[in-house]
Design a protein around this motif. Sequence first.
Motif, PDB file in Angstrom:
ATOM      1  N   HIS A  30      38.645 -66.233 -10.498  1.00  0.00           N
ATOM      2  CA  HIS A  30      39.608 -65.685  -9.541  1.00  0.00           C
ATOM      3  C   HIS A  30      39.430 -66.238  -8.135  1.00  0.00           C
ATOM      4  N   THR A  32      40.218 -69.293  -5.064  1.00  0.00           N
ATOM      5  CA  THR A  32      41.413 -69.848  -4.424  1.00  0.00           C
ATOM      6  C   THR A  32      41.063 -71.231  -3.910  1.00  0.00           C
ATOM      7  N   THR A  84      50.797 -59.727 -14.387  1.00  0.00           N
ATOM      8  CA  THR A  84      50.318 -59.350 -13.058  1.00  0.00           C
ATOM      9  C   THR A  84      49.381 -58.156 -13.168  1.00  0.00           C
ATOM     10  N   ASP A  86      46.980 -55.425 -10.202  1.00  0.00           N
ATOM     11  CA  ASP A  86      46.559 -55.134  -8.831  1.00  0.00           C
ATOM     12  C   ASP A  86      45.283 -55.884  -8.510  1.00  0.00           C
ATOM     13  N   ASP A  87      45.221 -56.423  -7.314  1.00  0.00           N
ATOM     14  CA  ASP A  87      44.037 -57.124  -6.821  1.00  0.00           C
ATOM     15  C   ASP A  87      43.673 -56.464  -5.496  1.00  0.00           C
ATOM     16  N   ARG A  94      46.883 -56.781  -3.156  1.00  0.00           N
ATOM     17  CA  ARG A  94      47.801 -57.853  -3.532  1.00  0.00           C
ATOM     18  C   ARG A  94      48.097 -57.739  -5.013  1.00  0.00           C
ATOM     19  N   THR A  95      49.047 -58.549  -5.472  1.00  0.00           N
ATOM     20  CA  THR A  95      49.365 -58.592  -6.895  1.00  0.00           C
ATOM     21  C   THR A  95      48.958 -59.955  -7.430  1.00  0.00           C
ATOM     22  N   GLU A  96      47.936 -59.946  -8.278  1.00  0.00           N
ATOM     23  CA  GLU A  96      47.461 -61.174  -8.891  1.00  0.00           C
ATOM     24  C   GLU A  96      48.423 -61.607  -9.996  1.00  0.00           C
ATOM     25  N   HIS A  98      48.555 -64.043 -13.436  1.00  0.00           N
ATOM     26  CA  HIS A  98      47.732 -64.762 -14.404  1.00  0.00           C
ATOM     27  C   HIS A  98      48.600 -65.264 -15.555  1.00  0.00           C
ATOM     28  N   HIS A 105      43.627 -67.050 -13.959  1.00  0.00           N
ATOM     29  CA  HIS A 105      44.106 -66.646 -12.635  1.00  0.00           C
ATOM     30  C   HIS A 105      44.900 -67.814 -12.057  1.00  0.00           C
ATOM     31  N   HIS A 108      48.910 -65.372  -6.529  1.00  0.00           N
ATOM     32  CA  HIS A 108      49.428 -64.035  -6.219  1.00  0.00           C
ATOM     33  C   HIS A 108      50.932 -64.099  -6.015  1.00  0.00           C
ATOM     34  N   TYR A 121      55.872 -66.577  -5.598  1.00  0.00           N
ATOM     35  CA  TYR A 121      54.730 -66.794  -6.482  1.00  0.00           C
ATOM     36  C   TYR A 121      53.911 -67.911  -5.838  1.00  0.00           C
TER      37      TYR A 121
END
Length: 134
Positions: A30, A32, A84, A86-87, A94-96, A98, A105, A108, A121
């Motif tokens: 997960h 970035t 999706t 919740d993150d 945020r909304t993850e 995947h 992952h 978001h 997205y």
Amino acid sequence: MTDNRDKVVKSDAEWRAQLSDLAYKVTRKHGTERAGTHDDFPKQPGIFHCVGCGAPLFDQAQKYESGTGWPSFWAPIDEEAVGTRDDRTLFMRRTEVHCARCEAHLGHVFPDGPQPTGLRYCMNGVAMTFEPKD
């Protein structure tokens, strides 16, 4: 032929062997990637696929320049291509996003995108590969 919706499950060792270090960090842990890393994505028609399992995720026709430094799309290729959740990491909500097939992952989704969906997205480029349309 295998149904594209069949779940892909691999061990951590299998993911590490298949993916680059950065792709593993992003898709399995997960992470970035740094902004601007993948601003060189092709502009021609084509499909963006999951780097982990090859599932089609986004069409070039839904890609747009968000100015964020990450590839951005206003919709996935199919609503069932991504999932999706919740993150709540980094003291934010945020909304993850995947991959629905292998749980990689991707990035978001935010409610500040263009019409017709109003969604952005915001994806990690390293989480996808590009296949040009013939």
